[in-house]
Write a protein that holds these residues in place. Structure first.
Motif, PDB file in Angstrom:
ATOM      1  N   TYR A 167      -8.689   1.062  -5.467  1.00 48.21           N
ATOM      2  CA  TYR A 167     -10.022   0.870  -6.040  1.00 48.21           C
ATOM      3  C   TYR A 167      -9.966   1.068  -7.557  1.00 48.21           C
ATOM      4  N   LYS A 168      -9.999   2.322  -7.985  1.00 47.20           N
ATOM      5  CA  LYS A 168      -9.982   2.611  -9.425  1.00 47.20           C
ATOM      6  C   LYS A 168      -8.759   3.437  -9.830  1.00 47.20           C
ATOM      7  N   GLU A 169      -7.847   3.659  -8.881  1.00 42.61           N
ATOM      8  CA  GLU A 169      -6.693   4.510  -9.147  1.00 42.61           C
ATOM      9  C   GLU A 169      -5.650   3.781 -10.003  1.00 42.61           C
ATOM     10  N   PRO A 170      -4.982   4.513 -10.903  1.00 43.13           N
ATOM     11  CA  PRO A 170      -3.881   3.910 -11.667  1.00 43.13           C
ATOM     12  C   PRO A 170      -2.630   3.783 -10.803  1.00 43.13           C
ATOM     13  N   GLY A 171      -1.750   2.886 -11.217  1.00 47.87           N
ATOM     14  CA  GLY A 171      -0.481   2.731 -10.502  1.00 47.87           C
ATOM     15  C   GLY A 171      -0.625   2.141  -9.117  1.00 47.87           C
ATOM     16  N   GLN A 175       0.792  -1.225   0.000  1.00 46.01           N
ATOM     17  CA  GLN A 175       0.000   0.000   0.000  1.00 46.01           C
ATOM     18  C   GLN A 175       0.829   1.282   0.000  1.00 46.01           C
ATOM     19  N   ASN A 176       2.039   1.231   0.490  1.00 50.18           N
ATOM     20  CA  ASN A 176       2.875   2.436   0.499  1.00 50.18           C
ATOM     21  C   ASN A 176       3.668   2.618  -0.794  1.00 50.18           C
ATOM     22  N   GLU A 177       3.531   1.669  -1.719  1.00 50.71           N
ATOM     23  CA  GLU A 177       4.259   1.741  -2.983  1.00 50.71           C
ATOM     24  C   GLU A 177       3.381   2.229  -4.136  1.00 50.71           C
ATOM     25  N   CYS A 178       2.135   2.559  -3.847  1.00 53.56           N
ATOM     26  CA  CYS A 178       1.216   2.995  -4.893  1.00 53.56           C
ATOM     27  C   CYS A 178       1.634   4.357  -5.450  1.00 53.56           C
ATOM     28  N   LYS A 179       1.207   4.635  -6.664  1.00 55.75           N
ATOM     29  CA  LYS A 179       1.557   5.892  -7.336  1.00 55.75           C
ATOM     30  C   LYS A 179       1.064   7.099  -6.553  1.00 55.75           C
ATOM     31  N   PHE A 180      -0.150   6.984  -5.978  1.00 52.75           N
ATOM     32  CA  PHE A 180      -0.727   8.096  -5.217  1.00 52.75           C
ATOM     33  C   PHE A 180      -0.786   7.732  -3.739  1.00 52.75           C
ATOM     34  N   SER A 181      -0.372   8.677  -2.898  1.00 54.63           N
ATOM     35  CA  SER A 181      -0.367   8.425  -1.446  1.00 54.63           C
ATOM     36  C   SER A 181      -1.783   8.259  -0.897  1.00 54.63           C
ATOM     37  N   THR A 182      -2.776   8.785  -1.614  1.00 54.33           N
ATOM     38  CA  THR A 182      -4.171   8.687  -1.167  1.00 54.33           C
ATOM     39  C   THR A 182      -4.885   7.486  -1.803  1.00 54.33           C
ATOM     40  N   CYS A 183      -4.135   6.603  -2.421  1.00 53.09           N
ATOM     41  CA  CYS A 183      -4.725   5.460  -3.136  1.00 53.09           C
ATOM     42  C   CYS A 183      -5.575   4.599  -2.199  1.00 53.09           C
ATOM     43  N   MET A 184      -6.795   4.305  -2.628  1.00 53.92           N
ATOM     44  CA  MET A 184      -7.680   3.412  -1.877  1.00 53.92           C
ATOM     45  C   MET A 184      -7.737   2.020  -2.524  1.00 53.92           C
ATOM     46  N   PHE A 214     -13.966  -8.636  -1.202  1.00 55.00           N
ATOM     47  CA  PHE A 214     -14.695  -8.231   0.002  1.00 55.00           C
ATOM     48  C   PHE A 214     -14.296  -6.812   0.431  1.00 55.00           C
ATOM     49  N   TYR A 215     -13.028  -6.494   0.264  1.00 55.67           N
ATOM     50  CA  TYR A 215     -12.562  -5.135   0.551  1.00 55.67           C
ATOM     51  C   TYR A 215     -13.306  -4.125  -0.317  1.00 55.67           C
ATOM     52  N   ILE A 216     -13.405  -4.385  -1.612  1.00 57.51           N
ATOM     53  CA  ILE A 216     -14.085  -3.471  -2.527  1.00 57.51           C
ATOM     54  C   ILE A 216     -15.574  -3.364  -2.188  1.00 57.51           C
ATOM     55  N   LYS A 217     -16.199  -4.486  -1.887  1.00 61.12           N
ATOM     56  CA  LYS A 217     -17.623  -4.469  -1.529  1.00 61.12           C
ATOM     57  C   LYS A 217     -17.861  -3.623  -0.279  1.00 61.12           C
ATOM     58  N   THR A 218     -16.982  -3.768   0.714  1.00 59.66           N
ATOM     59  CA  THR A 218     -17.113  -2.992   1.945  1.00 59.66           C
ATOM     60  C   THR A 218     -16.823  -1.516   1.695  1.00 59.66           C
ATOM     61  N   LEU A 219     -15.797  -1.237   0.896  1.00 58.94           N
ATOM     62  CA  LEU A 219     -15.462   0.148   0.571  1.00 58.94           C
ATOM     63  C   LEU A 219     -16.622   0.833  -0.144  1.00 58.94           C
ATOM     64  N   GLU A 220     -17.232   0.141  -1.095  1.00 57.88           N
ATOM     65  CA  GLU A 220     -18.366   0.717  -1.820  1.00 57.88           C
ATOM     66  C   GLU A 220     -19.545   0.982  -0.884  1.00 57.88           C
ATOM     67  N   GLU A 221     -19.742   0.104   0.086  1.00 57.12           N
ATOM     68  CA  GLU A 221     -20.804   0.306   1.074  1.00 57.12           C
ATOM     69  C   GLU A 221     -20.531   1.552   1.916  1.00 57.12           C
ATOM     70  N   ILE A 222     -19.279   1.721   2.322  1.00 55.95           N
ATOM     71  CA  ILE A 222     -18.899   2.906   3.103  1.00 55.95           C
ATOM     72  C   ILE A 222     -19.105   4.175   2.278  1.00 55.95           C
ATOM     73  N   LEU A 223     -18.632   4.174   1.042  1.00 53.96           N
ATOM     74  CA  LEU A 223     -18.771   5.344   0.170  1.00 53.96           C
ATOM     75  C   LEU A 223     -20.238   5.653  -0.118  1.00 53.96           C
TER      76      LEU A 223
END
Length: 288
Positions: free
Chosen positions: A250-254, A239-248, A273-282
């Motif tokens: 989900y749909k972010e590139p990199g 998670q700390n190697e993603c292109k964007f520091s705010t990456c969730m 399950f992570y995506i399903k839960t994230l979508e529920e939160i959003l």
């Protein structure tokens, strides 16, 4: 003197010290501070005429709402492999809640004689692949109970899991007595009847075991959208190697978590399950 609250009933708190257990009341100042003593609290008390008064509540390391208990260090998530049927999503919810509350989680598969060995091995492999320890029991015969005992020393432990999976039977086996009434599985609903009425810490194997029913609320959508990813320990290496520091993730590139998923280094069931839960939160936040 110092001690730990092991039981609370109708405004009286039972505090275990090195000497004995004292029945205590709480100082009025706690009401003004909107601080209620909880089972599991480490406290300071003064004794007058064999009656105790709680004068200080020390800082809590963890605090659960349901059950209302403080300073729990680990949760043993009991999951029946059959009767009731194993539910991966439900197991994932319990794991998320343990992570969100800072608890070490151990998964206990119960009723292991009800499925073929190969099917059990697949379930064990799944849990180990996401980084959690697994214990296996047949609570009705006592098989595997000694392994649970070995994990209790130095911990305040709560058993959690759906109704009917054998939590009460496991606790009774550990203690060698009927500390909790056990409920039968409802044939109609295939769910266990709720049997535990209050929360109490029972001293066992150099630690404390809560006789509460564990998490009674499984509202994982109450977790913040930015916090959810940290409830999946298998994301940690990426998670700390993603292109964007705010990456969730989900749909972010990199996104390195999604890359690990594509390379089968992250379990697809867990990521879904992570995506399903994230979508529920959003979704909930959009409607607020």
């Amino acid at each position: 003197m110092k001690g730990i609250i092991i039981k609370g009933i109708a405004g009286f708190y039972y505090v275990k010290t090195d000497e004995k257990v004292y029945e205590c009341k709480a100082r009025g100042k706690f009401r003004h501070e909107e601080l209620s003593p909880l089972v599991g609290d480490k406290v300071e008390i003064v004794i007058e005429n064999e009656k105790g008064l709680i004068t200080e509540i020390f800082k809590r390391s963890t605090e659960l709402v349901r059950p209302a208990i403080a300073n729990v260090t680990q949760a043993i998530i009991v999951s029946a492999v059959k009767n009731p049927d194993f539910n991966t999503d439900l197991l994932n919810k319990f794991l998320i809640l343990c992570e969100a509350n800072g608890l070490n989680a151990i998964i206990c598969f119960n009723k292991i004689d009800l499925i073929p060995k190969e099917e059990l091995e697949n379930k064990i492999s799944f849990v180990k692949s996401i980084g959690y320890e697994v214990l296996c029991t047949k609570a009705k015969t006592g098989e595997g109970i000694d392994e649970i005992r070995k994990h209790l020393s130095g911990n305040v432990t709560v058993l959690c899991g759906p109704s009917g999976v054998g939590k009460s039977t496991i606790l009774n086996n550990i203690l060698g007595r009927d500390a909790m009434k056990t409920g039968d599985i409802s044939e109609k609903a295939k769910r266990g009847k709720h049997t535990t009425r209050h929360c109490e810490l029972l001293e066992i194997e150099g630690g404390y075991l809560a006789d509460s029913p564990g998490f009674s609320s499984l509202d994982v959508a109450a977790i913040g959208k930015d916090d959810l990813q940290y409830c999946f320990p298998e994301f940690k290496n990426y998670q700390n190697e993603c292109k964007f520091s705010t990456c969730m993730h989900y749909k972010e590139p990199g996104c390195q978590v999604k890359k690990a998923l594509e390379e089968n280094r992250i379990n697809k069931n867990r990521y879904d399950f992570y995506i399903k839960t994230l979508e529920e939160i959003l979704s909930r936040r959009e409607w607020k």
